[in-house]
Design a protein around this motif. Structure first.
Motif, PDB file in Angstrom:
ATOM      1  N   ALA A 283       7.998  -1.627  -5.851  1.00 52.44           N
ATOM      2  CA  ALA A 283       9.383  -1.729  -6.330  1.00 52.44           C
ATOM      3  C   ALA A 283      10.239  -2.546  -5.380  1.00 52.44           C
ATOM      4  N   LEU A 284       9.989  -2.394  -4.089  1.00 50.15           N
ATOM      5  CA  LEU A 284      10.806  -3.096  -3.094  1.00 50.15           C
ATOM      6  C   LEU A 284      10.457  -4.571  -2.976  1.00 50.15           C
ATOM      7  N   GLU A 285       9.404  -4.992  -3.653  1.00 51.16           N
ATOM      8  CA  GLU A 285       9.146  -6.424  -3.750  1.00 51.16           C
ATOM      9  C   GLU A 285      10.003  -7.062  -4.837  1.00 51.16           C
ATOM     10  N   ALA A 286      10.515  -6.228  -5.746  1.00 50.45           N
ATOM     11  CA  ALA A 286      11.327  -6.722  -6.858  1.00 50.45           C
ATOM     12  C   ALA A 286      12.818  -6.671  -6.557  1.00 50.45           C
ATOM     13  N   VAL A 287      13.257  -5.639  -5.813  1.00 52.70           N
ATOM     14  CA  VAL A 287      14.687  -5.488  -5.523  1.00 52.70           C
ATOM     15  C   VAL A 287      14.875  -5.025  -4.077  1.00 52.70           C
ATOM     16  N   ARG A 288      16.069  -5.254  -3.582  1.00 53.03           N
ATOM     17  CA  ARG A 288      16.393  -4.760  -2.245  1.00 53.03           C
ATOM     18  C   ARG A 288      16.496  -3.234  -2.268  1.00 53.03           C
ATOM     19  N   PRO A 289      16.265  -2.576  -1.139  1.00 56.67           N
ATOM     20  CA  PRO A 289      16.282  -1.105  -1.130  1.00 56.67           C
ATOM     21  C   PRO A 289      17.602  -0.510  -1.573  1.00 56.67           C
ATOM     22  N   GLN A 290      18.730  -1.151  -1.206  1.00 53.09           N
ATOM     23  CA  GLN A 290      20.015  -0.586  -1.619  1.00 53.09           C
ATOM     24  C   GLN A 290      20.217  -0.711  -3.129  1.00 53.09           C
ATOM     25  N   VAL A 291      19.635  -1.734  -3.743  1.00 49.85           N
ATOM     26  CA  VAL A 291      19.718  -1.859  -5.199  1.00 49.85           C
ATOM     27  C   VAL A 291      18.846  -0.799  -5.869  1.00 49.85           C
ATOM     28  N   LEU A 292      17.671  -0.547  -5.299  1.00 53.95           N
ATOM     29  CA  LEU A 292      16.820   0.513  -5.841  1.00 53.95           C
ATOM     30  C   LEU A 292      17.530   1.856  -5.729  1.00 53.95           C
ATOM     31  N   ARG A 293      18.175   2.105  -4.601  1.00 56.99           N
ATOM     32  CA  ARG A 293      18.951   3.339  -4.431  1.00 56.99           C
ATOM     33  C   ARG A 293      20.045   3.425  -5.494  1.00 56.99           C
ATOM     34  N   TYR A 294      20.791   2.326  -5.668  1.00 53.95           N
ATOM     35  CA  TYR A 294      21.858   2.315  -6.668  1.00 53.95           C
ATOM     36  C   TYR A 294      21.304   2.644  -8.050  1.00 53.95           C
ATOM     37  N   HIS A 295      20.204   2.000  -8.422  1.00 58.49           N
ATOM     38  CA  HIS A 295      19.661   2.211  -9.760  1.00 58.49           C
ATOM     39  C   HIS A 295      19.244   3.666  -9.965  1.00 58.49           C
ATOM     40  N   LEU A 296      18.572   4.240  -8.992  1.00 54.98           N
ATOM     41  CA  LEU A 296      18.067   5.601  -9.152  1.00 54.98           C
ATOM     42  C   LEU A 296      19.176   6.647  -9.100  1.00 54.98           C
ATOM     43  N   LEU A 297      20.357   6.262  -8.600  1.00 54.84           N
ATOM     44  CA  LEU A 297      21.510   7.164  -8.595  1.00 54.84           C
ATOM     45  C   LEU A 297      22.473   6.897  -9.750  1.00 54.84           C
ATOM     46  N   SER A 298      22.216   5.853 -10.531  1.00 52.53           N
ATOM     47  CA  SER A 298      23.226   5.394 -11.495  1.00 52.53           C
ATOM     48  C   SER A 298      23.341   6.280 -12.729  1.00 52.53           C
ATOM     49  N   ALA A 299      22.347   7.119 -12.978  1.00 50.24           N
ATOM     50  CA  ALA A 299      22.415   8.047 -14.116  1.00 50.24           C
ATOM     51  C   ALA A 299      22.634   9.458 -13.601  1.00 50.24           C
ATOM     52  N   HIS A 300      23.218  10.313 -14.430  1.00 53.87           N
ATOM     53  CA  HIS A 300      23.429  11.693 -14.026  1.00 53.87           C
ATOM     54  C   HIS A 300      22.093  12.327 -13.666  1.00 53.87           C
ATOM     55  N   TYR A 301      22.096  13.148 -12.631  1.00 51.71           N
ATOM     56  CA  TYR A 301      20.830  13.654 -12.111  1.00 51.71           C
ATOM     57  C   TYR A 301      20.045  14.484 -13.124  1.00 51.71           C
ATOM     58  N   ARG A 302      20.723  15.090 -14.092  1.00 45.08           N
ATOM     59  CA  ARG A 302      20.000  15.911 -15.068  1.00 45.08           C
ATOM     60  C   ARG A 302      19.484  15.113 -16.259  1.00 45.08           C
ATOM     61  N   SER A 303      19.853  13.842 -16.335  1.00 46.40           N
ATOM     62  CA  SER A 303      19.442  13.027 -17.480  1.00 46.40           C
ATOM     63  C   SER A 303      18.142  12.286 -17.174  1.00 46.40           C
ATOM     64  N   THR A 304      17.525  11.771 -18.217  1.00 47.07           N
ATOM     65  CA  THR A 304      16.348  10.919 -18.064  1.00 47.07           C
ATOM     66  C   THR A 304      16.804   9.513 -17.687  1.00 47.07           C
ATOM     67  N   LEU A 305      16.107   8.893 -16.767  1.00 44.04           N
ATOM     68  CA  LEU A 305      16.457   7.543 -16.319  1.00 44.04           C
ATOM     69  C   LEU A 305      15.282   6.613 -16.575  1.00 44.04           C
ATOM     70  N   GLU A 306      15.546   5.494 -17.234  1.00 42.08           N
ATOM     71  CA  GLU A 306      14.503   4.517 -17.526  1.00 42.08           C
ATOM     72  C   GLU A 306      14.373   3.520 -16.374  1.00 42.08           C
ATOM     73  N   TYR A 307      13.139   3.235 -16.021  1.00 40.24           N
ATOM     74  CA  TYR A 307      12.853   2.249 -14.975  1.00 40.24           C
ATOM     75  C   TYR A 307      12.154   1.066 -15.640  1.00 40.24           C
ATOM     76  N   SER A 308      12.810  -0.083 -15.633  1.00 44.69           N
ATOM     77  CA  SER A 308      12.261  -1.275 -16.267  1.00 44.69           C
ATOM     78  C   SER A 308      12.870  -2.502 -15.607  1.00 44.69           C
ATOM     79  N   PRO A 309      12.251  -3.672 -15.764  1.00 46.58           N
ATOM     80  CA  PRO A 309      12.843  -4.903 -15.197  1.00 46.58           C
ATOM     81  C   PRO A 309      14.257  -5.136 -15.709  1.00 46.58           C
ATOM     82  N   GLU A 310      14.488  -4.844 -16.984  1.00 44.83           N
ATOM     83  CA  GLU A 310      15.821  -5.073 -17.555  1.00 44.83           C
ATOM     84  C   GLU A 310      16.851  -4.143 -16.922  1.00 44.83           C
ATOM     85  N   ALA A 311      16.470  -2.867 -16.760  1.00 42.98           N
ATOM     86  CA  ALA A 311      17.398  -1.915 -16.142  1.00 42.98           C
ATOM     87  C   ALA A 311      17.672  -2.281 -14.688  1.00 42.98           C
TER      88      ALA A 311
END
Length: 492
Positions: A283-311
């Protein structure tokens, strides 16, 4: 309104009140270190990092315990497959998890106990359950007697009589619903001596023993992934309550149970067993670590979060917008110290009236109001969608004064933005200085030379050359803007 959290046990959002004033005890189920970490592990850990930062920001002393499961069937199988020892595999992968957490800015736990370091505590817990009649030895193992605990199923909201029995027949097990506290030794596997024979602990047992040792029989928050509600957390709760109050069900292991939703890819749960997991390293070859952190925090913690190139692309654009504003603002203001001093002249972001009046009497947002909205969002069960909306609102207001001679206003928006980002662990100045700090300094110098050349071309009315310089920089990912205060550049 104060912090409110959703409690899985009670199926509702409840006001959060620490068991001990001023202190919060949190136990988060950590990794089973059988293989390399994938982004699903980060998705589970990050909401508790956000919660910890928010509690600490509110002046509370947080003890966060996150265990490491370093003995397990899967570790034994993988070690045998790799031709290595259980200990070598577990140590190597524990380091890999620590590195992955650290790379995305997750604060290290206050205490990080390993299962194999707490065998005496586990044996003592089993002894208490056997003595109380809530566990029994059989076939060299020790089993928890599910039928003796009247409140079993209360966490996962299941009826014990409706639970499907295990298809596997295990020696000494009296009831298909019962689960192993101690597993009888098998040839070639690690084992320890116990009053019931050589063996090793069951998976559920270890967390009860370690949570009890470091946080006590009852503590504030127990967390983990949604997939741990049953059977893992249900069994943990049963063991702990029965050992603490004789199985009456009047006690409670954790006063709040928090569970993080699943990470999916292509609409399917990300899982090693399904073969669709994305390793953190990949994953860190595709995005910077702070962007990965942002993405994984961007949805409410109780919801399902999709991981894809588009997202990820959407998260990259959103994060870069915020990061660019902070860096441009600090460049104009002369650095974080100068920005803080200017903002302090108007008071802290959470002080004063919430809104000021703009032209025509319309209410205009202020840093104080935006911070209040941000705080209210996080207090509402970590409503990150609204919290991020507050951040982007501040960025929008700040960008409006970025090119104007309103340095005090700019400082206020820059400071409140950084304050909110700090709670998310995303402040580009303080928390991610490694994002090219030295290279940025060198690039600043090179860019100044290039901008001077462009300025000279414009001075002699050679706009073709000036535009060519700008276009070549844009092709290299460097955007030049002409403002009333001169040329300014930032990464695209």
């Amino acid at each position: 309104m104060g912090l409110h959290l959703y409690d899985t046990r009670r199926r509702r959002v409840r006001p959060f009140e620490p068991q001990r004033p001023g202190h919060v005890g949190v136990y988060v189920c950590g990794p089973t270190v059988q293989s390399a970490p994938h982004v699903g592990h980060l998705r589970t850990a990050l909401p508790f990092d956000l919660l910890r930062r928010w509690l600490t920001h509110g002046g509370l002393d947080v003890t966060l315990v996150q265990n490491v499961t370093d003995i397990d069937d899967r570790i034994i199988v993988n070690a045998d497959r790799d031709g290595t020892s259980v200990w070598e595999l577990a140590t190597r992968q524990t380091r890999a998890f620590d590195d992955a957490y650290r790379t995305v800015g997750i604060l290290p736990p206050s205490i990080q106990p390993r299962a194999t370091g707490h065998i005496p505590e586990m044996i003592a817990l089993i002894g208490a359950l056997v003595d109380g009649g809530y566990a029994y030895p059989g076939g060299g193992s020790v089993w928890f007697r599910v039928g003796r605990f009247a409140d079993y199923g209360a966490l996962s909201h299941q009826r014990p009589d409706a639970m499907l029995p295990s298809a596997e027949t295990e020696p000494g097990k009296r009831d298909p619903r019962d689960f192993a506290l101690w597993k009888a030794a098998r040839p070639g596997e690690p084992s320890w001596t116990s009053p019931w024979g050589d063996g090793r602990p069951g998976w559920h047992l270890e967390c009860s023993a370690m949570a009890g040792k470091y946080l006590g029989p009852s503590f504030d928050i127990h967390g983990g992934g949604l997939d741990l509600v049953f059977p893992h957390h249900e069994n943990e709760r049963a063991q702990t309550v029965c050992a603490a109050d004789g199985g009456a069900g009047t006690g409670e292991m954790a006063r709040y149970w928090m569970h993080v939703g699943l990470l999916t890819t292509g609409g399917t749960k990300m899982s090693k067993s399904l073969g669709n997991s994305v390793l953190v390293a990949d994953a860190l070859e595709a995005v910077r670590p702070q962007v990965l952190r942002y993405h994984l925090l961007s949805a409410h913690y109780r919801s399902t979060l999709e991981y894809s190139p588009e997202a990820l692309a959407e998260s990259t654009a959103a994060h870069d917008r915020v990061e660019t504003f902070v860096r441009n603002a600090l460049d104009i203001l002369g650095g974080p110290g100068e920005a803080a001093a200017l903002a302090a002249d108007d008071g802290p972001p959470d002080a004063g009236a919430g809104r000021s009046h703009g032209a025509g009497g319309a209410e205009a947002p202020t840093p104080a109001r935006v911070w209040a909205d941000f705080a209210a969002a996080l207090d509402d069960d970590l409503a990150v969608g609204r919290a991020l909306a507050a951040i982007f609102g501040a960025v929008g207001q700040g960008n409006q004064v970025l090119s104007k001679a309103h340095s005090r206003a700019l400082a206020g928006w820059a400071e409140v933005t950084r304050r909110m980002l700090a709670v998310f662990g995303l402040d580009p100045h303080e928390q991610w200085p490694s994002a090219g700090a030295e290279l940025r300094s060198a690039l600043d110098g090179v860019m100044q030379i290039v901008l001077d050349l462009r300025s000279a071309a414009r001075s002699r009315h050679d706009y073709t050359e000036a535009d060519a310089i700008r276009s070549r920089l844009a092709a290299a990912g460097l955007v030049v803007e002409d403002t009333s205060e001169g040329q300014r550049w930032h990464l695209a």
